[in-house]
Design an enzyme around this catalytic site. Structure first.
Site, PDB file in Angstrom:
ATOM      1  N   TYR A 118      -1.493  -0.081  10.428  1.00 61.86           N
ATOM      2  CA  TYR A 118      -1.579  -0.501   9.022  1.00 61.86           C
ATOM      3  C   TYR A 118      -0.304  -0.100   8.263  1.00 61.86           C
ATOM      4  O   TYR A 118       0.295  -0.926   7.557  1.00 61.86           O
ATOM      5  CB  TYR A 118      -2.821   0.145   8.405  1.00 61.86           C
ATOM      6  CG  TYR A 118      -3.085  -0.228   6.964  1.00 61.86           C
ATOM      7  CD1 TYR A 118      -3.330  -1.547   6.598  1.00 61.86           C
ATOM      8  CD2 TYR A 118      -3.108   0.745   5.963  1.00 61.86           C
ATOM      9  CE1 TYR A 118      -3.585  -1.889   5.269  1.00 61.86           C
ATOM     10  CE2 TYR A 118      -3.362   0.420   4.642  1.00 61.86           C
ATOM     11  CZ  TYR A 118      -3.601  -0.895   4.293  1.00 61.86           C
ATOM     12  OH  TYR A 118      -3.857  -1.225   2.993  1.00 61.86           O
TER      13      TYR A 118
ATOM     14  N   SER B 208       0.856  -1.199   0.000  1.00 58.12           N
ATOM     15  CA  SER B 208       0.000   0.000   0.000  1.00 58.12           C
ATOM     16  C   SER B 208       0.883   1.237   0.000  1.00 58.12           C
ATOM     17  O   SER B 208       2.043   1.184   0.436  1.00 58.12           O
ATOM     18  CB  SER B 208      -0.856  -0.003   1.266  1.00 58.12           C
ATOM     19  OG  SER B 208      -1.454   1.256   1.463  1.00 58.12           O
TER      20      SER B 208
HETATM   21  N1  LIG Z   1      -8.691  -0.656  -0.642  1.00 55.03           N
HETATM   22  C1  LIG Z   1      -7.624   0.114  -0.601  1.00 55.03           C
HETATM   23  O1  LIG Z   1      -7.707   1.354  -0.631  1.00 55.03           O
HETATM   24  C2  LIG Z   1      -6.257  -0.518  -0.537  1.00 55.03           C
HETATM   25  C3  LIG Z   1      -5.147   0.286  -0.824  1.00 55.03           C
HETATM   26  C4  LIG Z   1      -3.885  -0.270  -0.745  1.00 55.03           C
HETATM   27  C5  LIG Z   1      -3.728  -1.592  -0.407  1.00 55.03           C
HETATM   28  N2  LIG Z   1      -4.828  -2.358  -0.138  1.00 55.03           N
HETATM   29  C6  LIG Z   1      -4.589  -3.743   0.242  1.00 55.03           C
HETATM   30  O2  LIG Z   1      -5.293  -4.591  -0.640  1.00 55.03           O
HETATM   31  C7  LIG Z   1      -5.536  -5.837   0.011  1.00 55.03           C
HETATM   32  C8  LIG Z   1      -6.984  -6.234  -0.215  1.00 55.03           C
HETATM   33  O3  LIG Z   1      -7.814  -5.300   0.423  1.00 55.03           O
HETATM   34  P1  LIG Z   1      -9.211  -4.783  -0.183  1.00 55.03           P
HETATM   35  O4  LIG Z   1      -9.124  -3.316  -0.212  1.00 55.03           O
HETATM   36  O5  LIG Z   1      -9.556  -5.551  -1.394  1.00 55.03           O
HETATM   37  O6  LIG Z   1     -10.174  -5.116   1.047  1.00 55.03           O
HETATM   38  P2  LIG Z   1     -11.270  -6.255   1.293  1.00 55.03           P
HETATM   39  O7  LIG Z   1     -12.276  -6.239   0.205  1.00 55.03           O
HETATM   40  O8  LIG Z   1     -11.706  -6.051   2.689  1.00 55.03           O
HETATM   41  O9  LIG Z   1     -10.434  -7.610   1.151  1.00 55.03           O
HETATM   42  C9  LIG Z   1      -9.625  -8.115   2.177  1.00 55.03           C
HETATM   43  C10 LIG Z   1      -9.541  -9.603   1.996  1.00 55.03           C
HETATM   44  O10 LIG Z   1      -8.652 -10.106   2.984  1.00 55.03           O
HETATM   45  C11 LIG Z   1      -9.289 -11.235   3.582  1.00 55.03           C
HETATM   46  N3  LIG Z   1      -8.799 -11.512   4.921  1.00 55.03           N
HETATM   47  C12 LIG Z   1      -8.866 -10.767   6.050  1.00 55.03           C
HETATM   48  N4  LIG Z   1      -8.328 -11.412   7.092  1.00 55.03           N
HETATM   49  C13 LIG Z   1      -7.896 -12.611   6.613  1.00 55.03           C
HETATM   50  C14 LIG Z   1      -7.260 -13.726   7.179  1.00 55.03           C
HETATM   51  N5  LIG Z   1      -6.946 -13.780   8.479  1.00 55.03           N
HETATM   52  N6  LIG Z   1      -6.959 -14.790   6.389  1.00 55.03           N
HETATM   53  C15 LIG Z   1      -7.260 -14.766   5.075  1.00 55.03           C
HETATM   54  N7  LIG Z   1      -7.899 -13.751   4.471  1.00 55.03           N
HETATM   55  C16 LIG Z   1      -8.203 -12.682   5.231  1.00 55.03           C
HETATM   56  C17 LIG Z   1     -10.767 -10.881   3.588  1.00 55.03           C
HETATM   57  O11 LIG Z   1     -11.522 -12.070   3.773  1.00 55.03           O
HETATM   58  P3  LIG Z   1     -12.939 -12.100   4.574  1.00 55.03           P
HETATM   59  O12 LIG Z   1     -13.950 -11.554   3.604  1.00 55.03           O
HETATM   60  O13 LIG Z   1     -13.127 -13.536   4.890  1.00 55.03           O
HETATM   61  O14 LIG Z   1     -12.773 -11.226   5.768  1.00 55.03           O
HETATM   62  C18 LIG Z   1     -10.895 -10.294   2.184  1.00 55.03           C
HETATM   63  O15 LIG Z   1     -11.021 -11.308   1.239  1.00 55.03           O
HETATM   64  C19 LIG Z   1      -5.177  -5.625   1.487  1.00 55.03           C
HETATM   65  O16 LIG Z   1      -3.918  -6.196   1.758  1.00 55.03           O
HETATM   66  C20 LIG Z   1      -5.102  -4.110   1.603  1.00 55.03           C
HETATM   67  O17 LIG Z   1      -4.235  -3.712   2.625  1.00 55.03           O
HETATM   68  C21 LIG Z   1      -6.074  -1.847  -0.204  1.00 55.03           C
END
Ligand SMILES: NC(=O)c1ccc[n+]([C@@H]2O[C@H](COP(=O)([O-])OP(=O)(O)OC[C@H]3O[C@@H](n4cnc5c(N)ncnc54)[C@H](OP(=O)(O)O)[C@@H]3O)[C@@H](O)[C@H]2O)c1
Length: 281
Positions: free
Chosen positions: A147, A134
């Site tokens: 984070y 990120s």
């Molecule tokens: N959205 C942003 O602005 C952004 C920006 C930069 C980086 N990111 C990164 O992108 C990645 C995905 O995030 P997202 O934005 O797509 O959010 P999201 O839709 O909330 O996805 C997060 C995923 O991680 C899974 N997860 C959480 N805890 C877990 C565990 N203990 N074991 C296995 N899976 C787990 C969740 O599964 P469940 O549904 O089962 O909880 C979900 O599938 C993250 O690493 C985040 O830090 C996001």
């Protein structure tokens, strides 16, 4: 020959988009989920998607996931460490258990999964680990330090892997998106509100204004960010170009965060403080 990719955290957001994109492009995708309904939804999404239950915080769960993978293949072209959560709170008061939880998922979970994945990658000519880091990794976002630090630690651990690992066939890439419109923001607000309740009265009072700002900003992010498909396209590129870069920024905010990181800390701290004062008062 089929190219197999494992993506953790594929139930929603970036992971789900990347799973769909890679499946459409002909990859066989092991899509990590934790709930039965997410497994079913992914099965419907594309016939190249093979959902696997994987909770990255559990040795047992990760071991079981790789046993499942072994039923299909003993060669993995790529691992996409995507599973993640965003936890917030002021360093002065945040319970250490929350920091542990943050690291358990975003850092140790990725390492645990990579350690199991590497033996599946040893005997192929070209293999990749892609970490969804990120812009937070640049460390300029007060009150979401858990984070930010987790993403920096993730990047550092995997850079050490690059330096140490005796696998010339392995390329490790960090993708650093800016804000993307996904469920992570709502989840983060829910978790942070719970954390706030657990803060001592003094902490609650002292940082009430900052927390209020943070929550409102997080909710805005559910709509104003990049489309998860943009990141899925980048993941596809990273898996298909011959020589990917070590790190990619995606989103103007991410490029800005990188530029800030070139400044001496004294100057970037002054700018961040001035920005906070301007927005929060
Ligand atoms: N959205 C942003 O602005 C952004 C920006 C930069 C980086 N990111 C990164 O992108 C990645 C995905 O995030 P997202 O934005 O797509 O959010 P999201 O839709 O909330 O996805 C997060 C995923 O991680 C899974 N997860 C959480 N805890 C877990 C565990 N203990 N074991 C296995 N899976 C787990 C969740 O599964 P469940 O549904 O089962 O909880 C979900 O599938 C993250 O690493 C985040 O830090 C996001």
């Amino acid at each position: 020959m089929d190219k197999y990719v494992l993506i953790t955290g594929s139930s929603s957001g970036l992971g789900k988009s990347a799973a769909q994109k890679l499946a459409q492009e002909g990859f066989k995708v092991f899509a990590g989920v934790r709930k039965q309904e997410d497994k079913q939804a992914l099965e419907q999404l594309h016939s190249n998607i093979i959902p696997v239950f994987i909770d990255v915080t559990s040795d047992e769960s990760v071991n079981r996931a790789f046993e499942k993978i072994k039923e299909h293949t003993d060669k993995l072209f790529a691992l996409v460490n995507n599973a993640g959560v965003a936890l917030a709170g002021p360093v002065e008061y945040i319970p250490v258990d929350i920091l542990k939880k943050q690291f358990d998922i975003n850092v140790f979970g990725a390492i645990r999964t990579a350690q199991k994945a590497l033996p599946f990658m040893r005997d192929i000519d070209d293999c990749r680990i892609v970490n969804i880091s990120s812009m937070a990794s640049y460390g300029i976002f007060p009150f979401i330090s858990p984070y930010c630090v987790s993403k920096r630690a993730l990047d550092m651990f995997f850079n050490f892997l690059t330096l140490e690992c005796k696998m010339p066939n392995l390329k490790v890439v960090s993708i650093k998106p800016g804000v993307v419109s996904t469920p992570i923001w709502n989840k983060s607000v829910d978790a942070s509100l719970k954390n706030l309740e657990n803060l001592c009265e003094e902490g609650k009072k002292k940082y009430a204004k900052e927390f209020d700002f943070l929550m409102k900003n997080a909710l805005k992010n559910t709509e104003k960010g990049l489309n998860p498909q943009d990141i899925a396209e980048l993941v596809f590129k990273v898996l298909t170009v011959k020589n990917p870069e070590l790190s990619y920024n995606i989103g103007k905010d991410s490029v800005f965060a990188r530029l800030m990181s070139y400044l001496p800390v004294k100057i970037s701290n002054s700018l961040v403080k001035a920005g906070l004062k301007n927005r929060i008062g």
